[in-house]
Design a protein around this motif. Sequence first.
Motif, PDB file in Angstrom:
ATOM      1  N   PRO A   1      -6.934  11.358  10.773  1.00  0.00           N
ATOM      2  CA  PRO A   1      -7.856  11.956  10.496  1.00  0.00           C
ATOM      3  C   PRO A   1      -8.270  11.468  11.532  1.00  0.00           C
ATOM      4  CG  PRO A   1      -6.914  11.394   8.816  1.00  0.00           C
ATOM      5  CD  PRO A   1      -6.701  10.688   9.737  1.00  0.00           C
ATOM      6  N   PHE A   2     -10.037  12.075  12.051  1.00  0.00           N
ATOM      7  CA  PHE A   2     -11.073  11.806  12.460  1.00  0.00           C
ATOM      8  C   PHE A   2     -12.325  12.227  12.959  1.00  0.00           C
ATOM      9  CE2 PHE A   2     -13.678  12.723  16.485  1.00  0.00           C
ATOM     10  CZ  PHE A   2     -13.373  10.905  17.175  1.00  0.00           C
TER      11      PHE A   2
ATOM     12  N   GLY B   1       0.518  -1.167  -0.267  1.00  0.00           N
ATOM     13  CA  GLY B   1       0.216  -0.076  -0.077  1.00  0.00           C
ATOM     14  C   GLY B   1       0.974   1.450  -0.240  1.00  0.00           C
ATOM     15  N   ALA B   2       0.030   2.707  -0.220  1.00  0.00           N
ATOM     16  CA  ALA B   2       1.072   3.416   0.138  1.00  0.00           C
ATOM     17  C   ALA B   2       0.711   4.674   1.624  1.00  0.00           C
ATOM     18  CB  ALA B   2      -0.007   4.297  -1.318  1.00  0.00           C
ATOM     19  N   LEU B   3       1.637   4.723   2.222  1.00  0.00           N
ATOM     20  CA  LEU B   3       0.892   5.502   3.325  1.00  0.00           C
ATOM     21  C   LEU B   3       1.241   7.325   3.169  1.00  0.00           C
ATOM     22  CD1 LEU B   3       0.393   5.866   5.786  1.00  0.00           C
ATOM     23  CD2 LEU B   3       2.983   5.714   6.640  1.00  0.00           C
TER      24      LEU B   3
ATOM     25  N   ALA C   1      -6.796  16.446   8.627  1.00  0.00           N
ATOM     26  CA  ALA C   1      -7.924  16.546   9.307  1.00  0.00           C
ATOM     27  C   ALA C   1      -9.003  16.475   7.336  1.00  0.00           C
ATOM     28  CB  ALA C   1      -8.707  18.247   9.219  1.00  0.00           C
ATOM     29  N   THR C   2      -8.553  17.284   6.412  1.00  0.00           N
ATOM     30  CA  THR C   2      -9.560  16.750   5.523  1.00  0.00           C
ATOM     31  C   THR C   2      -8.721  15.803   5.187  1.00  0.00           C
ATOM     32  OG1 THR C   2      -7.446  18.160   3.753  1.00  0.00           O
ATOM     33  CG2 THR C   2      -9.737  19.588   5.239  1.00  0.00           C
ATOM     34  N   ARG C   3      -8.206  14.485   5.341  1.00  0.00           N
ATOM     35  CA  ARG C   3      -7.909  13.173   4.366  1.00  0.00           C
ATOM     36  C   ARG C   3      -7.064  13.708   3.220  1.00  0.00           C
ATOM     37  NH1 ARG C   3     -10.264   8.925   7.626  1.00  0.00           N
ATOM     38  NH2 ARG C   3     -11.805   9.805   8.520  1.00  0.00           N
ATOM     39  N   GLN C   4      -6.135  14.603   3.502  1.00  0.00           N
ATOM     40  CA  GLN C   4      -5.288  14.286   2.312  1.00  0.00           C
ATOM     41  C   GLN C   4      -3.776  13.700   2.703  1.00  0.00           C
ATOM     42  OE1 GLN C   4      -5.112  18.614   0.106  1.00  0.00           O
ATOM     43  NE2 GLN C   4      -6.327  19.071   1.472  1.00  0.00           N
ATOM     44  N   PHE C   5      -4.119  13.563   4.034  1.00  0.00           N
ATOM     45  CA  PHE C   5      -2.941  12.660   4.408  1.00  0.00           C
ATOM     46  C   PHE C   5      -3.265  11.852   5.637  1.00  0.00           C
ATOM     47  CE2 PHE C   5      -0.435  16.227   2.110  1.00  0.00           C
ATOM     48  CZ  PHE C   5       0.393  15.161   1.954  1.00  0.00           C
TER      49      PHE C   5
END
Length: 299
Positions: A275-276, A95-97, A141-145
């Motif tokens: 992210p939460f 996968g990718a992180l 927070a915006t799930r870009q990371f």
Amino acid sequence: MKPSLNLRQVESFYSVMRTGTVVGAARLMSVSQPAVSRSIGLLELRIGYKLFERRGRRLVATPEGDALYREIEPIYGSLDRIAQVAMDIGETRAGALRIACLPSLSQSLLPRALARFLATRPNVSAYVQSLPSRQVADQVATRQFDVGLIELPLSRPAISVEPLEPSTSVAVMPATHRLAGKRQLSVKDLDGERMVLLSQHSFLRYQIDDLFSRSGVNPRVVLETPHSVIACGMVAAGLGITLVSRWAAASFVGPNVVVRPIKEEMTSRSALIFPFPGSRLALAEAFAKDLKEEIRKAG
């Protein structure tokens, strides 16, 4: 008119070709032998020709069966690889992180933690971006990371925060500086010295100013910057002394720069963020574990 094929029947044919027997195919597919035989018969009926000839207890493919298998095998081979990748992702082997990190940790702690993390995961890739802490928080927070490293204190909705062990602060100075010969510095040693300091919003700068004030120390602040890495770079160019976390200083140690512990306690506080709400990427959890272990090992 081309026949409409049933995937279960095609799978039965593929399994018999792989194992050489109906028994082996049934075991591979976790079904009964009659079910495999029935699927093969229905497939032959749909396509209009025989796929196997029986020789004793074994089934031998006809020339048409061999030709069909050559077309099917790459497709099922790809599915097998997809299944393996799916399993590897679940077990953090593929996968990718995506990691966002504040600059002061991006040149020492993060590389060491990533080296540990990737050493046992040859099929995992990582994307790293260095950003100020508030931008790291926004991107996570915006799930870009998938995971971020920030300086505390910082508060933002839509992230969960896991504080890390505080990092002691050190003095970084040119190797030719008159104080470079001391094994340890006190804040009082810095009275009147040319200093490169972190900017006012930093928690570490708050501690530095408080210690200077209580100790009656008046340094000559020649440059301020929000980034520890920039501060160390300025020191390497001979602009003065800086006080930063040991992680920020680590990548600058060399023949022209020395790092010395500070007698008075000053710490930098950082944290992992995710992210939460929602579940975390398994790779992000595994990386966090390795990063904490790297901090523990470094003492």
